[in-house]
Design a protein around this motif. Structure first.
Motif, mmCIF file in Angstrom:
data_model
loop_
_atom_site.group_PDB
_atom_site.id
_atom_site.type_symbol
_atom_site.label_atom_id
_atom_site.label_comp_id
_atom_site.label_asym_id
_atom_site.label_seq_id
_atom_site.Cartn_x
_atom_site.Cartn_y
_atom_site.Cartn_z
ATOM 1 N N ALA A 190 0.931 -1.158 0.114
ATOM 2 C CA ALA A 190 0.170 0.210 0.010
ATOM 3 C C ALA A 190 0.940 1.461 -0.122
ATOM 4 O O ALA A 190 0.505 2.182 -0.889
ATOM 5 N N ALA A 191 2.104 1.234 0.778
ATOM 6 C CA ALA A 191 2.968 2.486 0.718
ATOM 7 C C ALA A 191 3.389 2.704 -0.518
ATOM 8 O O ALA A 191 3.578 3.802 -1.045
ATOM 9 N N ARG A 192 3.906 1.558 -1.096
ATOM 10 C CA ARG A 192 4.667 1.626 -2.581
ATOM 11 C C ARG A 192 3.617 2.199 -3.482
ATOM 12 O O ARG A 192 3.987 2.873 -4.453
ATOM 13 N N ALA A 193 2.382 1.742 -3.392
ATOM 14 C CA ALA A 193 1.341 2.124 -4.480
ATOM 15 C C ALA A 193 1.112 3.564 -4.173
ATOM 16 O O ALA A 193 1.217 4.456 -5.135
ATOM 17 N N ALA A 194 1.015 4.071 -3.094
ATOM 18 C CA ALA A 194 0.638 5.526 -2.745
ATOM 19 C C ALA A 194 1.975 6.247 -3.307
ATOM 20 O O ALA A 194 1.854 7.419 -3.918
ATOM 21 N N ALA A 195 3.117 5.901 -2.862
ATOM 22 C CA ALA A 195 4.387 6.703 -3.332
ATOM 23 C C ALA A 195 4.503 6.719 -4.936
ATOM 24 O O ALA A 195 4.809 7.838 -5.417
ATOM 25 N N MET A 196 4.163 5.834 -5.406
ATOM 26 C CA MET A 196 4.474 5.642 -7.064
ATOM 27 C C MET A 196 3.262 6.433 -7.511
ATOM 28 O O MET A 196 3.383 7.199 -8.461
ATOM 29 N N LYS A 197 1.982 6.674 -6.874
ATOM 30 C CA LYS A 197 0.841 7.378 -7.345
ATOM 31 C C LYS A 197 1.417 8.873 -7.311
ATOM 32 O O LYS A 197 1.181 9.695 -8.057
ATOM 33 N N ARG A 198 1.847 9.209 -5.948
ATOM 34 C CA ARG A 198 2.555 10.504 -5.988
ATOM 35 C C ARG A 198 3.290 10.894 -6.800
ATOM 36 O O ARG A 198 3.695 12.187 -7.444
ATOM 37 N N ALA A 199 4.393 9.970 -7.042
ATOM 38 C CA ALA A 199 5.513 10.299 -8.065
ATOM 39 C C ALA A 199 4.978 10.555 -9.322
ATOM 40 O O ALA A 199 5.685 11.440 -9.968
ATOM 41 N N GLY A 200 3.994 9.743 -9.725
ATOM 42 C CA GLY A 200 3.340 9.997 -10.975
ATOM 43 C C GLY A 200 2.657 11.512 -11.281
ATOM 44 O O GLY A 200 3.043 12.149 -12.185
ATOM 45 N N GLU A 201 2.198 11.758 -10.163
ATOM 46 C CA GLU A 201 1.394 13.072 -10.061
ATOM 47 C C GLU A 201 2.689 14.123 -10.142
ATOM 48 O O GLU A 201 2.402 15.186 -10.824
ATOM 49 N N ILE A 202 3.597 14.132 -9.448
ATOM 50 C CA ILE A 202 4.668 14.926 -9.362
ATOM 51 C C ILE A 202 5.491 15.007 -11.121
ATOM 52 O O ILE A 202 5.572 16.011 -11.527
ATOM 53 N N LEU A 203 5.661 13.910 -11.399
ATOM 54 C CA LEU A 203 6.156 13.899 -12.779
ATOM 55 C C LEU A 203 5.235 14.510 -13.904
ATOM 56 O O LEU A 203 5.675 15.207 -14.678
ATOM 57 N N LEU A 204 4.065 14.273 -13.746
ATOM 58 C CA LEU A 204 3.063 14.719 -14.596
ATOM 59 C C LEU A 204 3.046 16.075 -14.433
ATOM 60 O O LEU A 204 2.960 17.109 -15.203
ATOM 61 N N SER A 205 3.162 16.839 -13.213
ATOM 62 C CA SER A 205 3.067 18.266 -12.934
ATOM 63 C C SER A 205 4.519 19.040 -13.677
ATOM 64 O O SER A 205 4.401 19.898 -14.190
ATOM 65 N N ALA A 206 5.559 18.188 -13.392
ATOM 66 C CA ALA A 206 6.878 18.484 -14.175
ATOM 67 C C ALA A 206 6.755 18.495 -15.577
ATOM 68 O O ALA A 206 7.281 19.630 -15.890
ATOM 69 N N VAL A 207 6.276 17.744 -16.301
ATOM 70 C CA VAL A 207 6.286 17.569 -17.658
ATOM 71 C C VAL A 207 5.125 18.462 -18.406
ATOM 72 O O VAL A 207 5.334 18.981 -19.401
ATOM 73 N N SER A 208 4.374 18.855 -17.474
ATOM 74 C CA SER A 208 3.073 19.700 -18.160
ATOM 75 C C SER A 208 3.563 21.086 -17.932
ATOM 76 O O SER A 208 2.854 21.951 -18.490
ATOM 77 N N SER A 209 4.395 21.421 -17.185
ATOM 78 C CA SER A 209 4.890 22.886 -16.888
ATOM 79 C C SER A 209 5.564 23.323 -18.051
ATOM 80 O O SER A 209 6.149 22.887 -18.987
#
Length: 141
Positions: free
Chosen positions: A122-141
Motif C-alpha cells: 500500500a505504501a509503495r502504491a501510494a508513493a508511486m501514485k504521488r511520483a506519477g503526479e509529480i512527474l506529470l506536473s513537471a512535464v506539463s509545466s
C-alpha cells in the motif's frame, strides 16, 4: 457478569493515561478490591482499554480469546492473505484447546508478515501514485 478489581488491573501495569481516566470515571483516587464490571471499564475508557484490562482475569482466558476471534471474524472478508485467515483458525482452535502455543505463535508470525507485506504494498502504491503526479506536473509545466 464478569468482574475484576482496580487492584488486579493496577497489578498489570496500565498506562498512566488510561489508569487516571478510569479512576476519575469511577470517582476514585486509588485502587481497591471492589468488584468492577467490564461494562464500566468499556463505558469509561472504551474498547481498547477494556480489552487490555482482560489480562487482569486470566481465569477467563478462553472466553477472551473467543471474543477476540469473534471480533476478527466480523472483518475477515477484508483479509485477502490466506496467512491471516489461517491465523484466525489457529486462534480459535487454540482457545478451544486444540492448538499449541507454538502453533499459535507461528500463525501470528505469519499473519504479521502478511500484514507487513500488505502495508508495504500500500505504501509503495501510494508513493508511486504521488511520483506519477509529480512527474506529470513537471512535464506539463
Amino acid at each position: 457478569m464478569i468482574y475484576t478489581t482496580l487492584t488486579r488491573i493496577r497489578a498489570q501495569g496500565p498506562c498512566s493515561e488510561g489508569w487516571t481516566k478510569l479512576l476519575r470515571g469511577l470517582g476514585k483516587t486509588s485502587p481497591d478490591d471492589e468488584p468492577l464490571g467490564f461494562d464500566a471499564i468499556l463505558r469509561i475508557n472504551g474498547a481498547d482499554d477494556a480489552l487490555w484490562c482482560l489480562r487482569a482475569e486470566p481465569q477467563h482466558d478462553r472466553l477472551w480469546r473467543m471474543v477476540a476471534v469473534r471480533c476478527a471474524r466480523t472483518v475477515q472478508h477484508l483479509m485477502t492473505d490466506p496467512r491471516s485467515l489461517a491465523a484466525l483458525d489457529v486462534a480459535e482452535r487454540h482457545a478451544n484447546g486444540n492448538a499449541t502455543d507454538a502453533e499459535l505463535a507461528a500463525a501470528w508470525a505469519a499473519a504479521r508478515a502478511a500484514a507487513g507485506a500488505a502495508a508495504w504494498a500500500a505504501a509503495r502504491a501510494a508513493a508511486m501514485k504521488r511520483a506519477g503526479e509529480i512527474l506529470l506536473s513537471a512535464v506539463s509545466s
